[in-house]
Design a protein around this motif. Structure first.
Motif, mmCIF file in Angstrom:
data_model
loop_
_atom_site.group_PDB
_atom_site.id
_atom_site.type_symbol
_atom_site.label_atom_id
_atom_site.label_comp_id
_atom_site.label_asym_id
_atom_site.label_seq_id
_atom_site.Cartn_x
_atom_site.Cartn_y
_atom_site.Cartn_z
ATOM 1 N N UNK A 18 94.394 -80.121 -26.881
ATOM 2 C CA UNK A 18 95.557 -79.428 -27.645
ATOM 3 C C UNK A 18 96.019 -78.199 -26.566
ATOM 4 N N UNK A 19 95.268 -77.526 -26.002
ATOM 5 C CA UNK A 19 95.731 -76.339 -25.204
ATOM 6 C C UNK A 19 95.917 -76.636 -23.624
ATOM 7 N N UNK A 20 95.930 -77.879 -23.493
ATOM 8 C CA UNK A 20 96.272 -78.421 -22.239
ATOM 9 C C UNK A 20 97.644 -77.954 -21.489
ATOM 10 N N UNK A 21 97.524 -77.800 -20.086
ATOM 11 C CA UNK A 21 98.739 -77.094 -19.425
ATOM 12 C C UNK A 21 99.670 -78.172 -18.839
ATOM 13 N N UNK A 22 99.300 -79.650 -19.059
ATOM 14 C CA UNK A 22 100.031 -80.442 -18.519
ATOM 15 C C UNK A 22 100.555 -81.436 -19.946
ATOM 16 N N UNK A 23 102.070 -81.806 -19.764
ATOM 17 C CA UNK A 23 102.719 -82.585 -20.915
ATOM 18 C C UNK A 23 102.282 -83.995 -20.645
ATOM 19 N N UNK A 24 102.413 -84.417 -19.610
ATOM 20 C CA UNK A 24 102.356 -85.858 -19.041
ATOM 21 C C UNK A 24 100.993 -86.165 -18.342
ATOM 22 N N UNK A 25 100.373 -87.193 -18.846
ATOM 23 C CA UNK A 25 99.248 -87.553 -18.256
ATOM 24 C C UNK A 25 99.130 -87.813 -16.797
ATOM 25 N N UNK A 26 100.213 -88.233 -16.359
ATOM 26 C CA UNK A 26 100.636 -88.825 -14.795
ATOM 27 C C UNK A 26 100.601 -87.550 -13.876
ATOM 28 N N UNK A 27 101.227 -86.505 -14.685
ATOM 29 C CA UNK A 27 101.188 -85.053 -14.111
ATOM 30 C C UNK A 27 99.904 -84.819 -13.664
ATOM 31 N N UNK A 28 98.980 -84.461 -14.565
ATOM 32 C CA UNK A 28 97.672 -84.072 -14.596
ATOM 33 C C UNK A 28 96.917 -85.096 -13.573
#
Length: 145
Positions: A18-28
């Motif tokens: 929930x507190x992650x800094x990437x919206x998309x999984x591919x970016x991460x």
């Protein structure tokens, strides 16, 4: 759903948070791969969250990959070693020829001729290795340009 990257000593973990800094999984995933490659770590990508190991989607091991800088440094050291081997082989050949000229005994002359022949073979192999090392350096320089 947001995604986060966690880096520790041995691995880089991508998981949903929930507190992650990437919206998309591919970016991460892209960022985690870069980080793992740069620091030579294992990249682990999870489907849901990092606590459920059964949802492990992908694991990539970057511990044995070489960076382009490391490959270039390795090629340079191989080139230096090849040059040194050529010099040693030349000196050995000169020494063996000198021993052959100075020897008057017919029985020992056969042995010294064999040593000269072996020294010539060693020099030939050393020159071939030097040529190959020089070609590798030239190829790397062309790729960089």
């Amino acid at each position: 759903m947001p995604w986060k990257i966690v880096k520790n000593e041995k691995e880089v973990i991508v998981s949903q948070d929930e507190l992650g800094s990437f919206k998309e999984k591919e970016e991460a995933i892209i960022e985690a791969k870069k980080l793992a490659r740069e620091h030579k770590l294992v990249a682990k990508i999870y489907d849901k969250n990092e606590n459920t190991h059964s949802t492990d989607e992908m694991t990539i091991d970057y511990t044995s990959f070489f960076s382009s800088h490391e490959i270039h440094e390795r090629s340079l050291s191989e080139l230096k070693l090849a040059k040194a081997e050529v010099n040693v082989a030349k000196l050995e050949l000169e020494q063996r020829k000198k021993e052959l000229r100075n020897n008057k005994n017919d029985y020992e002359r056969i042995t010294f001729k064999t040593k000269v022949r072996n020294a010539k073979i060693r020099l030939k192999k050393a020159k071939l290795n030097l040529k190959a090392a020089e070609k590798r350096i030239k190829l790397q320089e062309k790729k960089e340009v």
